[in-house]
Design an enzyme around this catalytic site. Structure first.
Site, PDB file in Angstrom:
ATOM      1  CD  GLU A   3      -2.988  -0.764  -0.114  1.00 28.71           C
ATOM      2  OE1 GLU A   3      -2.967   0.335  -0.689  1.00 28.71           O
ATOM      3  OE2 GLU A   3      -3.699  -1.702  -0.498  1.00 28.71           O
ATOM      4  CG  ASP A   7      -7.929   4.389  -4.853  1.00 25.82           C
ATOM      5  OD1 ASP A   7      -9.169   4.266  -4.845  1.00 25.82           O
ATOM      6  OD2 ASP A   7      -7.212   3.870  -5.714  1.00 25.82           O
ATOM      7  CE1 TYR A  30      -6.685   3.260  -0.663  1.00 26.29           C
ATOM      8  CE2 TYR A  30      -4.343   3.189  -0.144  1.00 26.29           C
ATOM      9  CZ  TYR A  30      -5.456   2.630  -0.742  1.00 26.29           C
ATOM     10  OH  TYR A  30      -5.348   1.441  -1.392  1.00 26.29           O
TER      11      TYR A  30
END
Length: 350
Positions: free
Chosen positions: A37, A138, A120
């Site tokens: 991520e 996102d 996020y």
DNA sequence: GACTCGTGGGT
DNA sequence: TACCCAAGAGT
């Protein structure tokens, strides 16, 4: 809606090395989810793929990463951009290893306290790795939501609204897969330009398509134009081929990375660039101009080169404590950002 | 909310 | 060519 999207994801979702296939017995490794991520922040899957494997091979567990010197992490990150990510990644690994016994927090709130983990990423890790009912948003999900609900509010003003929309759709049993399904939809079908609406599994639900706005949404606020900054760089090369490099300050642009020493970069050229040369030498303008575009400015770097004797003394202006000679064969694995590799490629010939 | 902070690929 | 954009975070 969620059911149709998940069915599509189970069938058409991308297979990625950090992703557990839907229905698999295996449970996601929070370390791998976190690493992927962070690497994927503002970075394409294509760019991340080869780096993710290298990184994981070198530091298989969070404790391994925590034990590494920052310079090694930055060198491994070189070329990926946004180097604060690498610095925060390293800081985060140390916090998890030393203060959380090597285990990532499982909640969105707990994750968000860690360096480099924002809204996020906290929601992404919580939902994907821990099956918590969190809703990451996102750029893909923003676009899909804006189109699905024909949302005319421009970004970034629309963000809270979009977050609420996505949260209202998130199924409690598969929050992580739902988020990844939306991201895959955004990447493969609901693309920024020329979306493939004919292939979309939730086409009947799309208000944006119904209103003929799918292609133009989301609306966005205008962005500021990019100024140009100028500078002069000094490429000193020893007879044995070693190159003089300098470590940049630990924060800010390219923080902690290596550079070819240069004047400060400003709206105008330095009045006397040679006053910033790292040492006295026969500097010549043979390399020419190197241009590079950063997120918020263009850079034009005039590159001087000189053959430098072994016993040359570094000038104080160059801050010699930050300088080091790097052998030619070590350049490939050094913490050099792309702009500096461009300078070296052009200056050392190729 | 507005800036800062990289890079490479697509159009 | 000159934009746009990508699984954003920190200040």
């Amino acid at each position: 809606m969620a059911a149709k999207l998940l069915a599509w994801y189970d069938r058409e979702g991308r297979t990625l090395p950090w992703r557990i296939r839907p229905g698999a017995e295996e449970t996601p490794d929070p370390y791998k989810v976190w690493l992927s991520e962070v690497m994927l922040q503002q970075t394409t899957v294509k760019a991340v793929l080869p780096r993710y494997g290298r990184f994981l091979g070198r530091w298989p567990r969070v404790e391994d990463l925590a034990a590494a010197p920052l310079g090694d992490v930055l060198a491994e990150w070189a070329g990926l951009g946004y180097y604060a990510r690498a610095r925060n990644l390293h800081a985060c690994a140390r916090v998890v290893a030393e203060e959380h016994c090597g285990e990532f927090p499982s909640t969105e709130a707990g994750l968000k306290k860690l360096p480099g983990i924002g809204d996020y990423t906290a929601a992404a890790i919580a939902s994907i790795a821990f099956n918590e009912p969190a809703t990451p948003v996102d750029g893909n999900i923003e676009r899909v939501m804006a189109r699905l609900f024909a949302l005319k509010t421009p970004l970034p003003e629309a963000k809270p609204e979009i977050k609420a929309m996505a949260a209202s759709l998130t199924p409690p049993d598969r929050p992580g897969d739902f988020a990844q399904a939306l991201m895959d939809l955004g990447a493969q079908i609901c693309t920024p330009k020329r979306p493939a609406c004919g292939l979309c599994p939730i086409r009947p639900d799309c208000e944006g398509l119904a209103e003929g706005l799918a292609e133009v949404l989301p609306y966005k606020a205008e962005k500021a134009e990019r100024p140009t900054r100028l500078g002069t760089a000094f490429l000193g090369v020893r007879a044995d081929g070693a190159v003089l490099l300098r470590e940049r300050p630990p924060k800010g642009l390219l923080g902690g990375m290596l550079e070819v020493p240069s004047t400060p970069w400003g709206p105008k050229d330095a009045a006397e660039p040679l006053a910033f040369a790292p040492l006295e030498a026969d500097w010549r303008m043979t390399v020419g101009l190197v241009e590079h575009t950063f997120t918020h400015f263009h850079l034009k770097l005039q590159v001087y080169a000189a053959a430098v004797p072994e016993d040359a003394t570094l000038s104080e202006a160059a801050e010699p404590e930050r300088c080091r000679w790097v052998a030619r064969r070590d350049l490939a694995s050094a913490a050099l950002p792309s702009v500096m590799r461009k300078v070296l490629r052009q200056g050392l010939g190729e």
